[in-house]
Scaffold this motif. Sequence first.
Motif, PDB file in Angstrom:
ATOM      1  N   LYS A  85       1.078  -1.337   0.076  1.00 13.83           N
ATOM      2  CA  LYS A  85       0.162   0.300  -0.058  1.00 13.83           C
ATOM      3  C   LYS A  85       0.558   1.421  -0.054  1.00 13.83           C
ATOM      4  O   LYS A  85       0.941   2.020  -0.332  1.00 13.83           O
ATOM      5  CB  LYS A  85      -0.877  -0.125   0.930  1.00 13.83           C
ATOM      6  N   GLY A  86       1.151   1.196   0.744  1.00  7.51           N
ATOM      7  CA  GLY A  86       2.766   2.487   1.130  1.00  7.51           C
ATOM      8  C   GLY A  86       3.284   2.733  -0.233  1.00  7.51           C
ATOM      9  O   GLY A  86       3.658   4.443  -1.140  1.00  7.51           O
ATOM     10  N   ASP A 111     -11.178   0.790  -3.889  1.00  4.23           N
ATOM     11  CA  ASP A 111     -10.651   2.121  -2.418  1.00  4.23           C
ATOM     12  C   ASP A 111     -10.891   1.497  -1.154  1.00  4.23           C
ATOM     13  O   ASP A 111     -11.029  -0.037  -1.024  1.00  4.23           O
ATOM     14  CB  ASP A 111     -11.497   3.941  -2.334  1.00  4.23           C
ATOM     15  N   LYS A 112     -10.318   2.215  -0.209  1.00  6.53           N
ATOM     16  CA  LYS A 112     -10.387   2.389   1.253  1.00  6.53           C
ATOM     17  C   LYS A 112     -11.851   1.007   1.241  1.00  6.53           C
ATOM     18  O   LYS A 112     -11.633   0.910   2.573  1.00  6.53           O
ATOM     19  CB  LYS A 112      -9.935   3.069   1.897  1.00  6.53           C
ATOM     20  N   ASP A 113     -12.813   2.144   0.756  1.00  2.76           N
ATOM     21  CA  ASP A 113     -13.549   0.850   1.620  1.00  2.76           C
ATOM     22  C   ASP A 113     -13.405  -0.947   1.379  1.00  2.76           C
ATOM     23  O   ASP A 113     -14.160  -1.327   2.011  1.00  2.76           O
ATOM     24  CB  ASP A 113     -15.198   1.690   0.796  1.00  2.76           C
ATOM     25  N   LEU A 137     -14.154  -6.333   1.766  1.00  6.12           N
ATOM     26  CA  LEU A 137     -14.387  -6.780   0.061  1.00  6.12           C
ATOM     27  C   LEU A 137     -13.352  -7.686  -0.313  1.00  6.12           C
ATOM     28  O   LEU A 137     -14.004  -8.327  -1.115  1.00  6.12           O
ATOM     29  CB  LEU A 137     -15.139  -5.358  -0.683  1.00  6.12           C
ATOM     30  N   GLY A 138     -11.908  -7.624   0.304  1.00  4.88           N
ATOM     31  CA  GLY A 138     -10.315  -8.292  -0.474  1.00  4.88           C
ATOM     32  C   GLY A 138     -10.642  -7.487  -1.126  1.00  4.88           C
ATOM     33  O   GLY A 138     -10.745  -6.621  -1.959  1.00  4.88           O
ATOM     34  N   ALA A 166      -7.159  -3.239  -6.183  1.00  2.00           N
ATOM     35  CA  ALA A 166      -7.736  -2.408  -6.365  1.00  2.00           C
ATOM     36  C   ALA A 166      -7.214  -0.834  -6.399  1.00  2.00           C
ATOM     37  O   ALA A 166      -6.598   0.032  -7.671  1.00  2.00           O
ATOM     38  CB  ALA A 166      -8.803  -1.926  -4.949  1.00  2.00           C
ATOM     39  N   TYR A 167      -6.231  -0.760  -5.732  1.00  6.05           N
ATOM     40  CA  TYR A 167      -4.983   0.728  -5.835  1.00  6.05           C
ATOM     41  C   TYR A 167      -4.434   0.103  -7.090  1.00  6.05           C
ATOM     42  O   TYR A 167      -3.953   1.236  -7.683  1.00  6.05           O
ATOM     43  CB  TYR A 167      -3.942   0.586  -4.102  1.00  6.05           C
ATOM     44  N   ILE A 168      -3.847  -1.035  -7.007  1.00  2.00           N
ATOM     45  CA  ILE A 168      -3.020  -1.306  -8.167  1.00  2.00           C
ATOM     46  C   ILE A 168      -3.670  -0.813  -9.753  1.00  2.00           C
ATOM     47  O   ILE A 168      -3.114  -0.393 -10.903  1.00  2.00           O
ATOM     48  CB  ILE A 168      -2.216  -2.857  -8.507  1.00  2.00           C
TER      49      ILE A 168
END
Length: 234
Positions: A46-47, A211-213, A219-220, A225-227
């Motif tokens: 994530k970082g 996103d972070k939701d 939600l796994g 998702a970030y990628i």
Amino acid sequence: MTKEDLLYEGKAKKIYRTEDENLVYIHYKDDASAFNGVKRAQISNKGILNNEITRVIFEKLSQAGVENHFIRVIDERTQLCQKVDIIPLEFIVRNLIAGSMAKRLQIKEGTKPKNTIFEICLKNDDLGDPLINDHHAVAMGICTYDELDLMYKETAKINRVLSDMFLKDNIILVDFKIEFGKNNIGVIILADEISPDTCRLWDKDTLEKLDKDRFRRDLGNIEEAYIEILERIK
Ligand code: TMP
């Protein structure tokens, strides 16, 4: 960057001093937290992803004339930024109703409001970052009405630039949170980060949450998702 250089450690980032007193290194961690720190976890990479996503977004905003603290990326988790005194307010923009507003006012998530909604919250973990209004902020000596005016105008511009940017990549910018700070010459500039940690981003066709939701709601596929966001906006 040594432990002696650590100026501040937040939930998702660490701030280190540099040789220049007006500049800092911001190091992005993999730590995720939600619900005012009640839910915590590590999200792998994530970082790295948020460092890069924030870079792309802040460079885009600079091109659009939005002054911000970002200077350049140092390594995959670190960026060099102007040192600012953070103004303890969170500016939130809502293009669609979701999250706390949907819950508080019992409005269906995804409802399009008649107008764009601007909120301010007091940055205070002990109080759970409560929603306040302009008069509270001025009464508490946080800023002046003129400074609020400037920050709301900048927030509206950021919303226009980012909504257009994400839409080109088939992403709806549902809502987001930003923070401002004063630099060494007292100018108010955009600071902190803008990433899937601080925005709600939905795929335009499927409305899938990217996103972070995904973390908040179990939600796994959080990293995926970030990628996906990074690959689309790059
Ligand atoms: P909310 O619906 O929980 O009030 O959140 C609105 C937006 O602000 C959402 O995109 C997430 C972001 N946000 C943060 O980045 N940090 C916070 O501490 C909170 C409460 C929200």
